[in-house]
Enzyme design. Sequence first.
Site, PDB file in Angstrom:
ATOM      1  N   ASP A  87     -12.765   5.908   2.318  1.00 45.68           N
ATOM      2  CA  ASP A  87     -11.263   5.844   2.698  1.00 45.68           C
ATOM      3  C   ASP A  87     -11.086   7.396   3.020  1.00 45.68           C
ATOM      4  OD1 ASP A  87      -8.558   5.838   2.642  1.00 45.68           O
ATOM      5  OD2 ASP A  87      -8.265   4.807   0.991  1.00 45.68           O
TER       6      ASP A  87
ATOM      7  N   LYS B 151       2.885  11.008  -3.530  1.00 48.55           N
ATOM      8  CA  LYS B 151       1.867  10.283  -4.336  1.00 48.55           C
ATOM      9  C   LYS B 151       0.840  11.236  -5.036  1.00 48.55           C
ATOM     10  CE  LYS B 151      -1.661   6.894  -3.602  1.00 48.55           C
ATOM     11  NZ  LYS B 151      -2.078   6.023  -2.429  1.00 48.55           N
TER      12      LYS B 151
ATOM     13  N   ASP C  55       0.792  -1.313   0.042  1.00 47.83           N
ATOM     14  CA  ASP C  55       0.033   0.085  -0.145  1.00 47.83           C
ATOM     15  C   ASP C  55       0.960   1.120  -0.029  1.00 47.83           C
ATOM     16  OD1 ASP C  55      -1.588   2.011   0.540  1.00 47.83           O
ATOM     17  OD2 ASP C  55      -2.281   1.289   2.604  1.00 47.83           O
TER      18      ASP C  55
HETATM   19  P1  ADP Z   1      -2.875   7.486   3.850  1.00 45.99           P
HETATM   20  O1  ADP Z   1      -3.727   6.640   3.065  1.00 45.99           O
HETATM   21  O2  ADP Z   1      -3.325   8.724   3.244  1.00 45.99           O
HETATM   22  O3  ADP Z   1      -1.512   7.229   3.631  1.00 45.99           O
HETATM   23  P2  ADP Z   1      -3.615   6.750   6.520  1.00 45.99           P
HETATM   24  O4  ADP Z   1      -4.566   5.909   6.210  1.00 45.99           O
HETATM   25  O5  ADP Z   1      -2.244   6.024   6.961  1.00 45.99           O
HETATM   26  O6  ADP Z   1      -3.174   7.674   5.376  1.00 45.99           O
HETATM   27  O7  ADP Z   1      -4.066   7.586   7.471  1.00 45.99           O
HETATM   28  C1  ADP Z   1      -3.198   8.582   8.273  1.00 45.99           C
HETATM   29  C2  ADP Z   1      -4.311   9.421   8.907  1.00 45.99           C
HETATM   30  O8  ADP Z   1      -5.030   8.763   9.804  1.00 45.99           O
HETATM   31  C3  ADP Z   1      -3.337  10.624   9.776  1.00 45.99           C
HETATM   32  O9  ADP Z   1      -3.927  11.972   9.485  1.00 45.99           O
HETATM   33  C4  ADP Z   1      -3.412  10.188  11.183  1.00 45.99           C
HETATM   34  O10 ADP Z   1      -3.328  11.227  12.158  1.00 45.99           O
HETATM   35  C5  ADP Z   1      -4.823   9.471  11.190  1.00 45.99           C
HETATM   36  N1  ADP Z   1      -5.061   8.554  12.338  1.00 45.99           N
HETATM   37  C6  ADP Z   1      -4.335   7.480  12.536  1.00 45.99           C
HETATM   38  N2  ADP Z   1      -4.925   7.064  13.646  1.00 45.99           N
HETATM   39  C7  ADP Z   1      -5.837   7.768  14.151  1.00 45.99           C
HETATM   40  C8  ADP Z   1      -6.841   7.927  15.242  1.00 45.99           C
HETATM   41  N3  ADP Z   1      -6.754   6.958  16.411  1.00 45.99           N
HETATM   42  N4  ADP Z   1      -7.830   8.899  15.538  1.00 45.99           N
HETATM   43  C9  ADP Z   1      -7.734   9.767  14.494  1.00 45.99           C
HETATM   44  N5  ADP Z   1      -7.037   9.689  13.479  1.00 45.99           N
HETATM   45  C10 ADP Z   1      -6.145   8.900  13.258  1.00 45.99           C
HETATM   46 MG    MG Z   2      -4.411   4.860   2.239  1.00 44.81          MG
END
Ligand code: ADP
Ligand code: MG
Length: 621
Positions: free
Chosen positions: A212, A88, A25
């Site tokens: 998502d 990205k 991913d």
């Molecule tokens: P991407 O797909 O853009 O790479 P992710 O799916 O990894 O991103 O999501 C990252 C986001 O999720 C960040 O903004 C992070 O702060 C948020 N995040 C992770 N855990 C939590 C949580 N427990 N509560 C709220 N936000 C969260």
């Molecule tokens: Mg993602």
Amino acid sequence: MKISIDIKSGDISKEPIKDIIVGIDLGTTNSLVAYISNNQPITVKNEDYQHTLTPSVLHFEQNGNIVVGQKAKEYLISQPERTIFSVKRLMGKSYKDIAMLKSSIGYEIIDEDKDALVKIRVDEKFYTPLELSAEILKSLKHTAESHLKTTISKAVITVPAYFNDAQRQATRDAGKLAGLDVLRIINEPTAASLAYGIGLDKSQSSNIAVYDLGGGTFDISILHIEDGIFEVLATFGDTFLGGDDFDRAIMQYWSSLNHISDQTLHDDISLNQSLRLAAENAKKTVTTNQVYSAIIDKYTVQLDLITFEKLISPLVAKTIDACAQAMKDTHLSNSDIDKVILVGGSTRIPLVKKELNVFFDQIPDDSMNPDEVVALGAAIQADILAGNRKDILLLDVTPLSLGIETVGGLMDSIISRNSKVPHRAGRQYTTSIDGQTNLRISVYQGERDLVQHNRKLGEFILRNIPPMVAGLPKIEVQFNLDADGILTVKAKELRSSVETTVEIKSTYGISEEEMALMLIDSIKNAEEDIKIRALLEAKNEANNVILAAEKFVAQNKDIFTTSEINETIKFNNLLKEAVKSNIKDQIELAMKSLNDYTTPLAHKALDVNIGKALKQTSIKS
Ligand code: ADP
Ligand code: MG
């Protein structure tokens, strides 16, 4: 192929060791790598900091070394010009596409040619987003290799459903550059559904909403899954909405309570960094219903769930509007949705789940870790490709039609929009000029009838066709759209077997907005387009008839009377006039007149010619 040897007995195992294919991913904020162990997908922990998430951040050290992940993230605010994030978003984009992004990033994007692909400058070196993504992929490859203690050379990589051909191609090339053979590029919502086990049972069909919400982007995709085919019915989103915006909202709230000015935040980088990290911590803490409290520098900062939800509720409302828009595009009603799946770290926020529950009138499924589902699904897809799960074939669909330009600038679709991929289709064409030896094949993507309104993907020339009369060459054009949505076009003259093959790569991407606009335009202009197409087709046909009539007269001069010849020329000239008029009905009428007049002549010529031919045939006795 690898052969395994039992070291104790020296036996050579009958079962060759299969290469491990990893699922990756490659996220905007975080990236992960996963593989199948004992039939179960698992994500791999980075050995340096024991976490499965690798922040998609690169830091360039003074000596030119590139650091990826958690260590790089620590320099985001202190050394913005040497710390690259959100690569990205830049994949397969031209400078023009991302002009609006420039103000929100600390590193330098080069503006040399508006239509060229973007580059990023660090010190005196230039990097493409593709090269930077390759660095992230290398780091993930390394993580998997040190965990599995073997080399990894094959991968499945996920991309958002809205990624176009250029962005998919760029992702695939990044994999290649990282030393990975990318067996398949799959859509993130497809991977997430797979992780939930949807689509693995071919007899089931279902409609799934995949919501998502990540760090910087949001998208909603509605999938229809049937017979192992994952069809994206609609995808909608906002590439500038995510968890980072929630952090920013908290920071602003704290700053205003503590009278910290924007200028202070701008000047005091370390305060800025600390508040930003505290905001993200606070967001995660309140999610579990606890109150967050901390002292940053001399400021006391606090957050509880109710305040947090108030701060972000307009942003969450925007995502629900997007869900409504996506649902509208599918023509399904909300009750047709069998399951709502949560993807992305930000879906852990209770308000998000609440609002989704209200909108879809069902509790979203959050039974899997939203950070990991996409990578886990990619690992399942990798396992399917490795041949470990029989009878499963996953397919996606192509979002826009693909075709070539024919005479008069008409678009001739060869693979239509929403066709399942992989897909192969072909059609035969011919030349329109006597003795033509070269034929230009121009490939377009889009729904409009005239190629000028569609997007040109590329062109090539089929050369060295042996000279023949117009209409005689049989030129077969084959489109082969592979499982990643990458197109290969082959043209072959069947009588002579002259052939040319090209892989079509687009020079730069179209944004999802442009893609949506192209579709909307095709609907808005459908009526007008049909008229233009009908006229152009009539003109093309008339031009062929004119040429044929001229040839017909020349070949049969001695059979026809002078008045028959003159009369045919007269009708032919009338048809030429009609073509110039650009009036379809007039062209068709003139064609009919010429045809009516020449049909009996054609019979006469045929009789005479057959008679001649019979006389020439001698029968041996
Ligand atoms: P991407 O797909 O853009 O790479 P992710 O799916 O990894 O991103 O999501 C990252 C986001 O999720 C960040 O903004 C992070 O702060 C948020 N995040 C992770 N855990 C939590 C949580 N427990 N509560 C709220 N936000 C969260
Ligand atoms: Mg993602």
